[in-house]
Scaffold this motif. Structure first.
Motif, short mmCIF file in Angstrom:
data_model
loop_
_atom_site.label_atom_id
_atom_site.label_comp_id
_atom_site.label_asym_id
_atom_site.label_seq_id
_atom_site.Cartn_x
_atom_site.Cartn_y
_atom_site.Cartn_z
N PHE A 185 37.23 38.39 36.21
CA PHE A 185 37.62 39.58 35.45
C PHE A 185 37.20 39.44 33.99
CE2 PHE A 185 41.43 41.06 38.23
CZ PHE A 185 40.57 41.25 39.30
N ARG A 186 37.42 38.26 33.43
CA ARG A 186 37.06 38.04 32.02
C ARG A 186 35.55 38.22 31.83
NH1 ARG A 186 39.18 33.47 31.55
NH2 ARG A 186 41.12 34.10 30.53
N PHE A 187 34.77 37.66 32.73
CA PHE A 187 33.32 37.78 32.66
C PHE A 187 32.92 39.26 32.74
CE2 PHE A 187 29.13 38.17 34.49
CZ PHE A 187 28.38 37.19 33.85
N CYS A 188 33.51 39.98 33.68
CA CYS A 188 33.18 41.40 33.84
C CYS A 188 33.53 42.19 32.59
CB CYS A 188 33.91 41.97 35.06
SG CYS A 188 33.27 41.37 36.65
N ALA A 189 34.67 41.91 32.02
CA ALA A 189 35.08 42.62 30.80
C ALA A 189 34.13 42.33 29.65
CB ALA A 189 36.51 42.23 30.43
N GLU A 190 33.74 41.08 29.50
CA GLU A 190 32.85 40.69 28.41
C GLU A 190 31.47 41.32 28.56
OE1 GLU A 190 32.91 36.46 28.57
OE2 GLU A 190 34.83 36.27 27.49
N HIS A 191 31.03 41.55 29.79
CA HIS A 191 29.69 42.08 30.04
C HIS A 191 29.71 43.54 30.47
CE1 HIS A 191 29.07 37.69 30.23
NE2 HIS A 191 27.86 37.96 29.79
N LYS A 192 30.89 44.16 30.37
CA LYS A 192 31.03 45.59 30.67
C LYS A 192 30.58 45.91 32.10
CE LYS A 192 30.45 46.84 25.81
NZ LYS A 192 31.91 46.74 25.58
N ILE A 193 31.06 45.09 33.03
CA ILE A 193 30.79 45.29 34.45
C ILE A 193 32.09 45.68 35.15
CG2 ILE A 193 30.05 44.17 36.59
CD1 ILE A 193 28.38 42.29 35.00
N ALA A 194 32.03 46.68 36.02
CA ALA A 194 33.20 47.06 36.81
C ALA A 194 33.33 46.15 38.02
CB ALA A 194 33.08 48.52 37.24
N LEU A 228 48.19 40.94 40.08
CA LEU A 228 46.79 41.37 40.12
C LEU A 228 46.58 42.66 39.34
CD1 LEU A 228 43.87 41.29 41.34
CD2 LEU A 228 44.80 42.67 43.22
N ILE A 229 47.48 43.63 39.52
CA ILE A 229 47.38 44.89 38.79
C ILE A 229 47.49 44.64 37.29
CG2 ILE A 229 48.52 47.09 38.35
CD1 ILE A 229 46.96 47.01 40.96
N ALA A 230 48.42 43.77 36.90
CA ALA A 230 48.58 43.44 35.48
C ALA A 230 47.32 42.79 34.93
CB ALA A 230 49.79 42.53 35.30
N MET A 231 46.67 41.96 35.74
CA MET A 231 45.44 41.30 35.32
C MET A 231 44.31 42.30 35.14
SD MET A 231 43.39 38.16 37.20
CE MET A 231 44.93 37.45 37.78
N LEU A 232 44.20 43.25 36.07
CA LEU A 232 43.19 44.30 35.93
C LEU A 232 43.41 45.09 34.64
CD1 LEU A 232 43.04 45.64 39.61
CD2 LEU A 232 41.12 44.60 38.35
N ASP A 233 44.67 45.37 34.35
CA ASP A 233 44.99 46.11 33.12
C ASP A 233 44.68 45.28 31.88
OD1 ASP A 233 45.82 48.41 34.41
OD2 ASP A 233 47.93 47.81 34.48
N ARG A 234 44.95 44.00 31.96
CA ARG A 234 44.72 43.13 30.79
C ARG A 234 43.25 43.11 30.40
NH1 ARG A 234 47.75 39.50 32.45
NH2 ARG A 234 46.37 37.96 33.43
N TYR A 235 42.37 43.23 31.38
CA TYR A 235 40.93 43.22 31.09
C TYR A 235 40.32 44.62 31.13
CZ TYR A 235 41.36 38.20 31.29
OH TYR A 235 41.74 36.90 31.02
N HIS A 236 41.18 45.63 31.17
CA HIS A 236 40.74 47.03 31.11
C HIS A 236 39.75 47.35 32.24
CE1 HIS A 236 42.74 47.13 27.24
NE2 HIS A 236 42.04 46.07 26.87
N LEU A 237 40.06 46.86 33.44
CA LEU A 237 39.17 47.04 34.58
C LEU A 237 39.75 47.98 35.64
CD1 LEU A 237 38.05 43.33 35.14
CD2 LEU A 237 36.63 45.19 34.24
N ARG A 238 41.03 48.31 35.57
CA ARG A 238 41.66 49.02 36.68
C ARG A 238 41.12 50.43 36.86
NH1 ARG A 238 47.48 50.88 38.20
NH2 ARG A 238 48.15 50.32 36.09
N GLU A 239 40.87 51.14 35.78
CA GLU A 239 40.44 52.53 35.90
C GLU A 239 39.14 52.66 36.69
OE1 GLU A 239 39.37 56.40 33.10
OE2 GLU A 239 40.14 54.57 32.19
N SER A 240 38.25 51.71 36.53
CA SER A 240 36.96 51.77 37.22
C SER A 240 36.92 50.93 38.49
CB SER A 240 35.84 51.29 36.28
OG SER A 240 36.07 49.97 35.86
N ALA A 241 37.99 50.18 38.79
CA ALA A 241 38.01 49.28 39.94
C ALA A 241 38.12 50.05 41.25
CB ALA A 241 39.16 48.29 39.83
#
Length: 266
Positions: free
Chosen positions: A117-126, A144-157
């Motif tokens: 998730f961290r890698f995806c967030a840093e490289h703007k990958i969903a 898991l949901i909290a983790m997606l939110d922490r890296y701003h990935l949930r909306e596009s997941a």
């Protein structure tokens, strides 16, 4: 206005995927098995993720499992044997032992799902998640949901779910469905098209199915995976035909093994 916006967003898959072009239209590619994987890269590994970035993918699919001590990791198989030479099951191995394993291909170590998730967030990958965790662990899945939110990935997941966890994740992460499941869900109170997406192999998709998803504002992802052609003597030729047929039907988003990417580049 909010309802109209949600319907529009439900049918714009390419904004979350790779900007690869085919037949004059933008085609979205999701890197299957955790990045660009071939005979030199480990599935769900850091080198595979880095190669996906280099090749321009904007979404990767990763498999999630949980270790004996409750740690979420990225690993496709139920054990560590195929890449790490360790026959122990993920659910019977503590994270401290799993992290010490080394891939025989590229030196990769099993990855924490959070590090993916961290890698995806840093490289703007969903992220596309394949949930391979048996049962319903609401505490684990809430984390898991909290983790997606922490890296701003949930909306596009998006997620390939399980029967046991479907109710928990509905409305939290967009879930994969067959057309039959979607038609059943449409009859339920609170149904929204942006809660789901149609996920199918080309062999199960017709031109009418594609038109149906457009009519009902449902996202469609076709799966072009090596596993589907494992019994074929002409794997590459069969995959090429499927890619061409899906493009002709108007499909514009694919979860794909990197070997087949060439058939969507025109």
């Amino acid at each position: 206005m909010k309802q109209l916006l949600s319907l529009v967003l439900a049918f714009v898959p390419v904004m979350y995927s790779a900007n690869v072009y085919g037949q004059g239209n933008t085609v979205g590619l999701i890197a299957h098995r955790g990045g660009v994987v071939d005979s030199t890269f480990t599935e769900n590994g850091l080198p595979a993720l880095k190669e996906a970035v280099r090749q321009g993918y904007k979404m990767v699919e990763t498999d999630m499992r949980v270790t004996a001590d409750g740690v979420l990791i990225a690993n496709h198989d139920a054990d560590f044997n195929r890449f790490y030479g360790d026959p122990r099951k993920v659910t019977e191995t503590k994270w401290g032992d799993a992290r010490a394993l080394t891939s025989k291909l590229d030196g990769n170590h099993p990855m924490l799902l959070e590090n993916v998730f961290r890698f995806c967030a840093e490289h703007k990958i969903a992220i596309m998640l394949d949930n391979k965790i048996a049962g319903l662990d609401s505490a684990l899945f809430s984390g898991l949901i909290a983790m997606l939110d922490r890296y701003h990935l949930r909306e596009s997941a998006i997620m390939i779910g399980t029967d046991e966890s479907t109710e928990f994740f509905t409305g939290k992460v967009r879930l994969s469905c067959s057309r039959k499941q979607l038609e059943e869900n449409m009859k339920k109170p609170g149904y929204r098209p942006d809660h789901y997406y149609l996920f199918e192999r080309p062999v199960n998709l017709t031109r009418e199915d594609v038109a149906w998803t457009r009519k009902h504002h449902i996202r469609l992802v076709a799966a072009i995976n090596k596993y589907h052609y494992r019994k074929s003597a002409e794997m590459m030729a069969d995959a090429k035909k499927d890619c061409e047929r899906m493009l002709a039907y108007g499909v514009n988003e694919f979860q794909i093994d990197s070997e087949f990417r060439q058939f969507l580049l025109k």
